[in-house]
Design an enzyme around this catalytic site. Structure first.
Site, PDB file in Angstrom:
ATOM      1  N   GLY B  43       0.999  -1.840  -0.095  1.00 28.11           N
ATOM      2  CA  GLY B  43      -0.221  -0.007   0.002  1.00 28.11           C
ATOM      3  C   GLY B  43       0.832   1.811  -0.259  1.00 28.11           C
ATOM      4  O   GLY B  43       2.491   1.242   0.552  1.00 28.11           O
ATOM      5  N   LEU B  46      -1.329   7.341   2.624  1.00 25.62           N
ATOM      6  CA  LEU B  46      -0.550   7.916   3.215  1.00 25.62           C
ATOM      7  C   LEU B  46       0.363   7.313   3.959  1.00 25.62           C
ATOM      8  O   LEU B  46       2.252   7.561   3.827  1.00 25.62           O
ATOM      9  CB  LEU B  46      -1.189   9.184   3.703  1.00 25.62           C
ATOM     10  CG  LEU B  46      -1.743  10.582   3.700  1.00 25.62           C
ATOM     11  CD1 LEU B  46      -2.570  11.265   4.022  1.00 25.62           C
ATOM     12  CD2 LEU B  46      -0.175  11.079   2.766  1.00 25.62           C
ATOM     13  N   ALA B  47       0.126   6.682   4.914  1.00 25.18           N
ATOM     14  CA  ALA B  47       0.590   6.041   5.984  1.00 25.18           C
ATOM     15  C   ALA B  47       2.047   4.524   5.036  1.00 25.18           C
ATOM     16  O   ALA B  47       3.024   4.954   5.080  1.00 25.18           O
ATOM     17  CB  ALA B  47      -0.397   4.965   6.879  1.00 25.18           C
ATOM     18  N   HIS B 269     -20.654   9.698   7.283  1.00 26.68           N
ATOM     19  CA  HIS B 269     -20.436  10.840   7.008  1.00 26.68           C
ATOM     20  C   HIS B 269     -21.975  11.167   6.855  1.00 26.68           C
ATOM     21  O   HIS B 269     -22.514  10.870   5.699  1.00 26.68           O
ATOM     22  CB  HIS B 269     -19.447  10.814   6.402  1.00 26.68           C
ATOM     23  CG  HIS B 269     -19.057  12.873   5.819  1.00 26.68           C
ATOM     24  ND1 HIS B 269     -19.517  13.968   5.471  1.00 26.68           N
ATOM     25  CD2 HIS B 269     -17.510  13.247   6.835  1.00 26.68           C
ATOM     26  CE1 HIS B 269     -18.323  15.098   6.024  1.00 26.68           C
ATOM     27  NE2 HIS B 269     -17.497  14.529   6.072  1.00 26.68           N
ATOM     28  N   ARG B 333     -21.877  13.983  13.844  1.00 27.53           N
ATOM     29  CA  ARG B 333     -21.577  13.120  12.282  1.00 27.53           C
ATOM     30  C   ARG B 333     -22.743  11.682  12.689  1.00 27.53           C
ATOM     31  O   ARG B 333     -23.851  12.059  11.915  1.00 27.53           O
ATOM     32  CB  ARG B 333     -20.481  12.295  11.902  1.00 27.53           C
ATOM     33  CG  ARG B 333     -19.630  13.661  11.742  1.00 27.53           C
ATOM     34  CD  ARG B 333     -18.153  12.490  11.112  1.00 27.53           C
ATOM     35  NE  ARG B 333     -17.057  13.996  10.357  1.00 27.53           N
ATOM     36  CZ  ARG B 333     -16.198  13.802   9.642  1.00 27.53           C
ATOM     37  NH1 ARG B 333     -15.340  12.323   9.825  1.00 27.53           N
ATOM     38  NH2 ARG B 333     -15.705  14.027   9.083  1.00 27.53           N
ATOM     39  N   ARG B 438     -14.226   8.184  15.133  1.00 35.43           N
ATOM     40  CA  ARG B 438     -12.686   9.393  14.462  1.00 35.43           C
ATOM     41  C   ARG B 438     -13.076  10.873  14.577  1.00 35.43           C
ATOM     42  O   ARG B 438     -14.161  11.000  13.359  1.00 35.43           O
ATOM     43  CB  ARG B 438     -12.911   8.691  13.364  1.00 35.43           C
ATOM     44  CG  ARG B 438     -11.603  10.148  12.562  1.00 35.43           C
ATOM     45  CD  ARG B 438      -9.997   8.970  11.691  1.00 35.43           C
ATOM     46  NE  ARG B 438     -11.471   9.628  10.163  1.00 35.43           N
ATOM     47  CZ  ARG B 438     -11.512  10.603   9.681  1.00 35.43           C
ATOM     48  NH1 ARG B 438     -10.903  11.647   9.872  1.00 35.43           N
ATOM     49  NH2 ARG B 438     -12.827  10.187   8.945  1.00 35.43           N
TER      50      ARG B 438
END
Lengths: 279, 641, 260
Positions: B43, B46-47, B269, B333, B438
């Site tokens: 992968g 970002l990580a 969301h 949310r 989150r």
């Protein structure tokens, strides 16, 4: 370079990097550098075209002034260097610029052709079956590759016509440009040829004069909006000035009816020189 | 049932010293020895990109894998809002401790305190690192970084780059990765999908991947394997995740012994564009900031057929303002989402499919003027119009909640290592930092924290003792058997020759999961799901049609394996949701709510992580617990009245 | 209650089918009814669904985020990269841009640097090579100083962002009659050269990236087609900026200007 085991799927370079030439020739090795050369020579050639056009306006002052102007080009820096020396230097410079402009154009065209060779190629240009609406590219930018050769061929014709006198034959009088011009352009096919070629030249300059700002990277949002206007004005002035010669010859404004020094006279050049002096 | 103790390896000491002290106590690999270790990173979001780049810089020999054509496509790119960083540039009282506190509380007290504190500590370094890489964060007129508040935080700590923060951060990490690729320290494998994690004697020793172009299945061995493979939101079929996002890497690791934690924690969301037809491929998220100025309403009457403009004020129900006078349209949310579901379920939904609620800007436009609203939300309005063909300046927007993030994932300890030694999991693919919910602008922060500043330290501790140990050769039976198994799977898919497409089953599965393990869950529905999913899966295995062959780019074949894993995951999600007899964060069990309709936690019985152990196909997983202790943040009940 | 006009239209889709990199390829024509609310790619999804039902092989095309930001999608639609709508990637294009009875010609992005993999999927890895050659600022993890130590004038930061908005889709190359990648490359060079952080490597970066670009792509003749095709509307000004920096990079005494 990175080792990637799936290298075989990564697209191969279309061309490999060549060994670098010594500075500053290496600039010319790359397409960006070559475009830069094309732009610089373009500026030089536009300068020539403008000067040539302005100088030729002397034709409207009659044969004597025209002769004087032609003579003045040969005697540039006269006395210090032999007659014609500076003119030949300028000519060499022009030939060099023209050669570089042409060479860069042809090689960059091939360069782009290679980069599109997997595409459906029709007539050397990249085409899509779905047609192509050119959104940004205008007629002038798309026809650079046609107006360029037209101009080059015309240039050859023009030199043969009015510098070497190939077609006028015995009627060609070296040193009497007024006579030569009015004789040559009096023929309708020749006048049409000049008109077509000058339209091509104006189109070429219309894109070229805008494009060179991009190629040279002369870019400032403060005056970017002026670039298109400048290119249009430049192309327009050159077009009007250059088209005036064949048109006015055809309409009779440029003619030899009232000449004081007949071109057929053996001493025509002395006569013209005298007349110019007495002016 | 809980014979295995999950050792989180959280260091001793006060919370603010744990990471600092631990960095000193961890074993190091000598700089010259780092090149003797091979690390696989799967992968390149970002990580993954940040981890692969950082490990490459340190001198490890890294192989990075992505199924995309280039690392820059990973779905981190779609994050809009921003990234939190405890910089306190705005002088409004932010601190590491406040970010830590907010994150634990926002996670509804279901995250591990020590991990969250570490995340808050390194958050400031991420901003520095990204800025140095050339990430063009928003700046004020003095040329310094600008901040905004986000997701109901009471301080302005969110750094942003227009509405494209994720894109800019990903390009930063991607460019760092490409620098290492150019330097030769990272070997990049694009268009390669992980199909198995290989272990030998309980230790992760490599992976098996399929080349998506040639279909060739190859083995790669390493001393450590890092999974940075994102979340599993696509189990719902319709989500804001990218088309290719999947759980396969994490799931295959799970099948090799990595525990899967809290799969029922999924985040909804509230402001997405509702589906317009049955074959809608994905949902598009619009920034939550729209709720600052938009008013949410539905008609009073069920089955209303008039257009929004024709419905008089007296027949509109501004249900959030009515039920939550203090917070109104700005409730969190999950609350906003559940209420939207309630009104749509009542038959008061709007739009051609009656599947949305109005988000109305007419009052804001009247109050602030068209220009102000257009300056604030112009690009979002344009996007909405492009997708729906409706002009939100004239008619109210239609919105509906959608899945966009999954908090659950592979269980990892403080070192980000899974229960399989040598196998690490970072970013959204692990479960660690967000608890049951989150906070906004924290996903980017966590991905980069793991990749840049946590994993590069902790992985060294794991490797230090293994100097001189060769990697397991790919000719070892553990690899050849895994390759053979995958190849036979592939043949099985191609030979099934049923009638329905993979997408058909994915869509059907998504419908079951969304209806029963979506915004609200209940016991009966979950139990039903536990029998519906295996039934659908059986049909899938029998009647799916996977056209084409194994040795070309075959998108149906890729999807078949991914959807198969989603089936197993969905079952585990149902089981996890069923056993968690409480409501918390994104997990809302209708049986457990306060009289006001809020999530009712049961801290006495459920203040723990549920980590599931694979017991082989056809057997239910075993549930293990990691008890959570809250020494630094007092447990409290949320209220938004 | 219906507020949008989701009518159903019938379109004729003429799609490029090519079995693999070495296959010659040809067009196939399909009929597809679809509602105007569907996106263009959903129309292709539907078409694939029916191809699957009829026992055919689905059309291979790439897409991922379908939000216009990842840059995975991209096909030529009626001769225009990403189709008729300005500033819109293929995935954000909706069928309401088309009329009942329209013929839509769908082709892969074409350039020698973008070989076709299958049907509409092309290999755009040369763009990665260009980035690999210098599209970064060399700062190891942990080596960064405090972010606010270096102020960046807001105008420069905004302009850098305009360039950094590039999604790497390759539409500029596809739309370019010369298959030049000037807009892509100059966007990255411009992004980094406008920021103080990018100054140290400014000249070597420009030189290296341009030279790798030229191994794969054609020469820019300043038509401006790339800008029109760009889903992020990146400005041609960056191309001029790159051209200037490139020649400067060749001429500059870097050691005495304190830059690499």
């Amino acid at each position: 370079m990175a080792q990637t085991t799936n290298e075989r799927y990564r697209a191969n370079p279309v061309r490999s990097k060549k060994r670098s030439w010594p500075f500053p020739l290496n600039i010319y090795q790359t397409a960006v550098g070559r475009k830069w050369v094309m732009a610089l020579t373009g500026i030089g050639l536009i300068g020539f075209v403008v000067a040539h056009m302005v100088g030729n306006l002397h034709v409207y002052e009659g044969p004597a002034r025209m002769h004087e102007y032609a003579e003045s080009l040969r005697t540039l820096a006269g006395g210090i260097v032999p007659k014609g020396f500076i003119l030949w230097l300028l000519r060499l410079g022009l030939i060099l610029m023209f050669g570089l402009h042409l060479h860069s154009a042809i090689t960059l065209r091939n360069f782009s052709g290679q980069s599109s060779n997997s595409a459906t190629l029709v007539g050397g240009a990249k085409k899509y079956a779905g047609g192509r609406d050119h959104i940004a590219a205008n007629y002038a930018s798309r026809t650079m590759r046609w107006t360029g050769p037209i101009i080059a061929l015309f240039l050859f014709y023009h030199l043969a016509d009015l510098t070497w006198g190939w077609w006028l034959g015995d009627d060609f009088v070296p040193g009497d440009p007024y006579h030569n011009v009015s004789q040559s352009l009096a023929s309708i096919p020749v006048a049409i040829l000049y008109i077509v070629a000058n339209i091509a030249l104006a189109l070429h300059i219309f894109h070229g004069a805008w494009s060179m700002f991009q190629s040279l990277g002369v870019n400032n949002p403060k005056y970017n909006h002026l670039r298109r206007g400048l290119a249009t004005a430049l192309a327009g002035i050159i077009l009007v000035g250059n088209l005036s010669f064949p048109i006015f010859t055809q309409t009779g404004l440029i003619n030899e009816d009232n000449r004081k020094c007949p071109a057929s006279d053996v001493n025509v050049l002395e006569c013209l020189a005298e007349q110019a002096e007495g002016h | 049932m809980n014979e295995i103790t999950l050792d989180s390896k959280v260091p001793e000491g006060p919370i603010s010293d744990k990471w600092e002290n631990h960095k000193f106590s961890m074993n190091l690999v000598n700089p010259n020895n780092k090149r003797k270790f091979e690390i696989i990173v799967v992968g390149t979001g970002l990580a993954g990109a940040s981890a692969a780049a950082s490990l490459g810089e340190l001198g490890y020999r890294v192989k990075a894998f992505t199924y995309h054509d280039t690392p820059r496509r990973a779905h981190s790119i779609a994050a809009q809002g921003g990234i939190n960083g405890a910089k306190n540039y705005t002088n409004d009282g932010d601190s590491v401790h406040r970010l830590f506190y907010d994150t634990v509380k926002g996670g509804d007290f279901r995250s591990r305190e020590a991990n969250v504190h570490r995340l808050a500590e390194v958050s400031a370094n991420i901003i520095d690192q990204a800025t140095a890489q050339g990430v063009p964060f928003a700046r004020d007129y003095g040329g310094l970084l600008d901040n905004r508040s986000f997701g109901g935080a009471q301080v302005s700590r969110t750094f942003y780059a227009r509405g494209q923060t994720g894109q800019q951060l990903l390009i930063g990490a991607y460019s760092a990765l490409m620098r290492q690729v150019g330097a030769g320290s990272v070997e990049l494998h694009t268009r390669s999908e992980l199909l198995d994690v290989v272990t030998k004697d309980g230790q992760a020793c490599g992976i098996v991947v399929r080349d998506l172009l040639s279909g060739e299945v190859t083995s790669h061995s390493a001393h450590a394997v890092v999974l940075a493979t994102g979340g599993y939101g696509n189990v719902y079929f319709l989500s804001t995740n990218a088309m290719m996002c999947n759980v396969t890497a994490a799931w295959r690791a799970h099948r090799k012994g990595a525990f899967f934690a809290n799969p029922c924690y999924t985040q909804i969301h509230p402001t997405c564009i509702p589906a317009s037809d049955d074959f809608q491929s994905k949902l598009t998220l619009m920034s939550e900031s729209l709720r600052n100025d938009g008013r949410i309403w539905v008609p009073n009457n069920e089955g209303e057929s008039r257009s929004a403009a024709e419905i008089p004020e007296s027949e509109r129900d501004y249900y959030l303002e009515r039920k939550y006078p203090a917070f109104g349209n700005l409730v969190p949310r999950d609350v906003a989402s559940r209420n939207a579901k309630t009104v749509v379920d009542e038959g008061r939904g709007v739009g051609p499919l009656a599947n949305g609620v109005y988000l109305d800007f007419s009052a804001a436009i009247e109050r602030d003027g068209l220009d102000t609203i257009s300056a604030k939300y112009g690009n979002l309005f344009d996007m909405y119009q492009r997708i729906t063909g409706e002009n939100p300046y004239q008619t109210p927007m239609r919105i509906y909640p959608a899945i966009h993030y999954t908090m659950g994932g592979l269980w990892v300890d403080y070192h980000l290592m899974t229960t399989v030694p040598g196998l690490y999991s970072i970013g959204e693919s692990n479960f660690s930092d967000h608890g049951a919910n989150r906070l906004g602008a924290s996903a980017l922060m966590q991905g980069l924290a793991d990749g840049y500043f946590v994993l590069p330290y902790t992985i060294g501790d794991g490797l230090a003792g293994r100097l001189g140990e060769p990697v397991v050769p790919t000719s070892d039976p553990v690899f050849t058997e895994a390759v053979a198994a995958i190849e036979s799977d592939t043949q099985r898919w191609l030979a099934t020759n049923g009638t329905k497409s993979v997408d058909y089953y994915h869509r059907e599965l998504g419908r079951i999961v969304w209806d029963n393990i979506g915004m609200e869950r209940n016991k009966a529905g979950l139990e039903q799901t536990l029998s519906d999913i295996p039934a659908l899966r059986e049909d899938f295995l029998k009647n799916v049609r996977v056209p084409g062959s194994a040795n070309t780019l075959n998108q149906s074949l890729e999807k078949a394996g991914r959807v198969d894993d989603f089936f197993e995951l969905a079952e585990l999600m149902a089981r996890d949701a069923l056993t968690r007899d409480e409501s918390c964060g994104g997990h809302f069990r209708v049986e457990y709510q306060t009289p006001e309709g809020e999530a009712q936690r049961d801290d006495e019985n459920f203040a723990h992580v549920a980590a599931w152990e694979w017991n082989g196909r056809g057997n239910a997983q075993t549930r293990h617990r990691e008890e959570l202790t809250f020494d630094n943040v007092a447990l409290s009940q949320r209220s938004y009245k | 209650m219906s507020t949008n006009n989701g009518e159903t239209i019938n379109v004729t889709v003429k799609v490029w089918r090519q079995d693999g990199p070495s296959d010659k390829g040809h067009f196939e024509t399909y009929e597809q009814p679809v509602t105007t609310d569907a996106s263009f790619l959903e129309m292709l999804d539907l078409l694939n669904e029916s191809l699957n039902e009829q026992g055919g092989e689905p059309i291979v095309f790439e897409s991922d985020c379908r939000e216009g930001i990842c840059g995975t999608c991209g096909v030529m639609i009626n001769g225009r990269a990403h189709g008729p709508q300005k500033a819109t990637a293929t995935c954000q294009l909706h069928m309401r841009e088309f009329k009942d009875g329209d013929e839509i010609v769908v082709e892969p992005f074409r350039a020698a640097g973008f070989p076709v993999i299958r049907d509409l999927a092309v290999d755009r890895s040369p763009l990665d090579r260009i980035i690999e050659a210098g599209g970064y600022i060399s700062v190891n993890t942990g080596a960064a100083s405090d972010a606010n130590l270096t102020p960046v004038p807001k105008d420069a930061a905004d302009k850098a962002f305009d360039a950094a908005a590039c999604i790497g889709c390759g539409a500029c190359v596809a739309a370019c009659p010369n298959s030049a990648a000037q807009l892509f490359t100059s966007a990255k060079i411009g992004h980094l050269a406008l920021l103080p952080q990018g100054q140290a490597e400014r000249w070597s970066r420009t030189e290296n990236m341009v030279e790798v670009m030229e191994e794969f792509f054609g020469s820019c003749t300043n038509h401006g087609e790339c800008h029109e095709a760009c889903p992020k509307e990146i400005s041609l000004d960056f191309i001029a900026f790159m051209n200037r920096d490139y020649v400067k990079a060749k001429v500059k005494n870097r050691a005495l200007s304190g830059q690499a």
